[in-house]
Design an enzyme around this catalytic site. Structure first.
Site, PDB file in Angstrom:
ATOM      1  N   LYS A  14     -84.354  47.797 -22.015  1.00  0.00           N
ATOM      2  CA  LYS A  14     -84.596  49.073 -21.360  1.00  0.00           C
ATOM      3  C   LYS A  14     -84.929  50.180 -22.358  1.00  0.00           C
ATOM      4  O   LYS A  14     -84.974  51.354 -22.002  1.00  0.00           O
ATOM      5  CB  LYS A  14     -83.373  49.482 -20.535  1.00  0.00           C
ATOM      6  N   PRO A  69     -85.505  52.683 -13.223  1.00  0.00           N
ATOM      7  CA  PRO A  69     -86.028  51.981 -14.399  1.00  0.00           C
ATOM      8  C   PRO A  69     -85.203  50.747 -14.761  1.00  0.00           C
ATOM      9  O   PRO A  69     -83.996  50.828 -14.963  1.00  0.00           O
ATOM     10  CB  PRO A  69     -85.931  53.042 -15.506  1.00  0.00           C
ATOM     11  N   GLU A  70     -85.857  49.601 -14.792  1.00  0.00           N
ATOM     12  CA  GLU A  70     -85.247  48.370 -15.285  1.00  0.00           C
ATOM     13  C   GLU A  70     -86.241  47.753 -16.257  1.00  0.00           C
ATOM     14  O   GLU A  70     -87.232  48.380 -16.627  1.00  0.00           O
ATOM     15  CB  GLU A  70     -84.891  47.453 -14.115  1.00  0.00           C
TER      16      GLU A  70
END
Length: 273
Positions: free
Chosen positions: A51, A2-3
């Protein structure tokens, strides 16, 4: 991993499934929120911030979550089987008459007043995919500590929000320097180009799950020897797509956390680990 682009797409899916509808199911499986019941309240919107995910709920509440390395939100139809992992990994369930959002392995899950959101995201720098994006401020933030390595400066969400370990390695490759180069030693114009490239890459990838940095256009048709999706990240021991030299891997960190870092020893100048 996840970015910022992954979080943006997750927020879009959650917003589409939940916003404007009252919750018919609410189950927050962390001790502090175990007795919280949000059923009957409508989800107003789901907003990404770097994020972080901010799910705003009727009554002035915000459910704040962060995916970090392994967390994920999955959206299912009312009768669809859940496939995100075993039940003991579920941390949150939010459902309405047509969809159910299930949060797996969420390391951060907290409920706060919407007016208090700055307590969890107020420290962030300009969001690469947000309405507050300001490239000049992002560049100034990066250069504020010229002795800091490029990789650590890019990962610091206080400088600019949304870059993770994948983009860190890819951006350093595109700038032709190693992630261990002090950011103050970048040639003139390179910090501005790095920031512009980061924005372009995240924007190009925000609507698709198969992240690509080697091209920002549509994914190429199947070929006998397809080009790699990424230049260096995750490709240790494989040839650099630019020069053919084998890509190397080492850990980089500030002493509190080490992250795998990838680079080409021929294409990228500067110190190494």
């Amino acid at each position: 991993m996840p970015e910022g682009d992954t979080v943006w797409l997750t927020a879009k899916r959650l917003h589409t499934a939940l916003a404007g509808r009252p919750l018919t199911r609410s189950d927050l499986r962390v001790p502090r929120l175990a007795t919280t019941d949000l059923t009957g309240r409508s989800v107003l919107d789901v907003t990404p911030r770097g994020k972080h995910l901010l799910t705003r709920i009727e009554g002035g509440l915000t459910l704040h979550s962060h995916l970090r390395m392994e967390g994920t939100w999955q959206v299912y139809g009312a009768s669809e089987r859940w496939r995100g992992g075993p039940a003991h990994q579920i941390r949150a369930i939010l459902g309405n008459a047509s969809h159910t959002a299930v949060g797996y392995r969420l390391p951060v899950l907290e409920l706060l007043r919407t007016t208090d959101e700055d307590q969890v995201v107020g420290h962030l720098g300009p969001d690469l995919l947000g309405p507050d994006w300001d490239p000049a401020t992002a560049v100034a933030n990066l250069l504020a500590d010229p002795a800091r390595t490029l990789g650590e400066a890019l990962l610091d969400q206080r400088n600019l929000a949304g870059i993770g370990n994948v983009y860190k390695s890819e951006l350093a490759f595109l700038a032709r320097v190693t992630p261990w180069l002090p950011i103050g030693e970048l040639p003139p114009g390179i910090p501005e180009r790095l920031v512009a490239t980061a924005r372009r890459l995240l924007d190009a990838n925000k609507n698709r799950p198969d992240r690509r940095t080697t091209t920002t256009g549509p994914a190429p048709a199947a070929a006998r020897h397809p080009a790699p999706r990424l230049y260096v990240y995750g490709r240790a021991g494989r040839p650099c797509p630019r020069c053919g030299t084998l890509i190397r891997k080492a850990d980089q960190g500030d002493g509190s956390r080490e992250r795998p870092t990838f680079w080409c020893p021929r294409c990228q100048s500067g110190p190494i680990s």
